[in-house]
Design an enzyme around this catalytic site. Sequence first.
Site, mmCIF file in Angstrom:
data_model
loop_
_atom_site.group_PDB
_atom_site.id
_atom_site.type_symbol
_atom_site.label_atom_id
_atom_site.label_comp_id
_atom_site.label_asym_id
_atom_site.label_seq_id
_atom_site.Cartn_x
_atom_site.Cartn_y
_atom_site.Cartn_z
ATOM 1 N N SER A 1 8.116 -1.942 -1.116
ATOM 2 C CA SER A 1 8.809 -3.129 -0.714
ATOM 3 C C SER A 1 9.116 -3.536 -2.326
ATOM 4 O O SER A 1 9.784 -2.965 -2.842
ATOM 5 C CB SER A 1 7.616 -3.916 -0.035
ATOM 6 O OG SER A 1 8.501 -5.384 0.461
ATOM 7 N N HIS B 1 11.931 -1.823 2.357
ATOM 8 C CA HIS B 1 12.200 -3.231 3.264
ATOM 9 C C HIS B 1 13.525 -3.580 2.364
ATOM 10 O O HIS B 1 13.813 -3.693 1.427
ATOM 11 C CB HIS B 1 11.150 -4.187 2.829
ATOM 12 C CG HIS B 1 10.010 -4.096 3.406
ATOM 13 N ND1 HIS B 1 8.723 -4.631 3.104
ATOM 14 C CD2 HIS B 1 9.525 -3.146 4.507
ATOM 15 C CE1 HIS B 1 7.809 -4.193 3.829
ATOM 16 N NE2 HIS B 1 8.410 -3.248 4.983
ATOM 17 N N ASP C 1 1.713 -4.514 3.861
ATOM 18 C CA ASP C 1 2.779 -3.743 4.682
ATOM 19 C C ASP C 1 2.149 -2.483 4.708
ATOM 20 O O ASP C 1 1.838 -1.988 3.217
ATOM 21 C CB ASP C 1 3.941 -3.918 4.668
ATOM 22 C CG ASP C 1 4.755 -5.386 4.878
ATOM 23 O OD1 ASP C 1 4.715 -5.319 6.019
ATOM 24 O OD2 ASP C 1 4.663 -6.004 4.092
#
EC number: 3.1.1.61
Length: 346
Positions: A14, A41, A133
């Site tokens: 990310s 992401h 995440d």
Amino acid sequence: MSDIPRDLVVAGASAGGVEALREFVAGLPADFPAAVLVVLHLPAGGVSSLPAILGRSGALPATSARHGEALQRGHIYAAPPDHHLLVEDGRIRLSRGPTENGHRPAIDATFRSAAQARGPGVIGVILSGALDDGAGGLSVIKHRGGLVMVQDPTEALYSGMPESALARVEVDCVLPCVRMGAELARRVREVVDGDGDDVPSLSLLDQVEAQAASASEYEAMSLPEVVDVMGPSGFSCPDCQGVLFEFDGRGTRYRCRVGHAWTAQALFEQQSQDIEHALWAALRALEEKRDLAVRMTKDAEEHGFTLVANRYRWHQDESSRAVEVLRQFLLDGPAPQDQEPPGRSA
């Protein structure tokens, strides 16, 4: 007994992930005998330049994943914007299933799908990123007999994801990105026991989560719904304002009945953002009320309505004081993360 190769690598990143992914793929040799799925992401709109960046960074070709194409060893597939990247029967499946932690593509969705499809033949990799995440999906890979590898948090631009993975999963390797390629090249040549009796199956909750990400009507008919296997949490979903159901009874993961998923950390951050947006809207409304009260006070005075003018002047003063307090609160912002909250002592 049947043996299977470790021929599928799934990597998630990310914030700070582009730099980490460039170093990661640079270390993969040209004869790398596994397919590599990469999830970064991305915003929903536009076209991702990630495949071109990764293709220039190493010896392996990199393309944006296409729905239905067969996985090939020695190839990097990047998740396209606004689609979950899933694996089904040796092929790529792209899905516009519900977001997870506000993201689509979501790292956890890819990790769960890979673990379900290939079991111990998967290697999961977590790279730089904020929050937590990927930790949930990495635990599913580990549960199914796969290997898990995490970027050294001390070298990650954002250490949140690596640290969360280390806290929740028994990781096999913790390495700097530049050393991961050589280690993966060694590990993918290992052959592991893939006998179905020895590989733990996905739990019912993990199956329900995999179903939600795939958005398959067929699968939805064969498994219970979120509301049937999870208890209500008392919290609402930031995406649809529906009830969030608690995943594991520990308050760490949540999912609403239509499938939006949140970890506790991501939910907390989103609630903080929502509160700030609401407060800025309240500030705007208070300033408009103050300005309108000024006009109405003037109009009442011009018509000789002294009592009415005084009433609107009171509203003007009250709104002005509220504007001052709220604006100062918003501009000061929250306390730094390394600062103890008021009233707390060591």
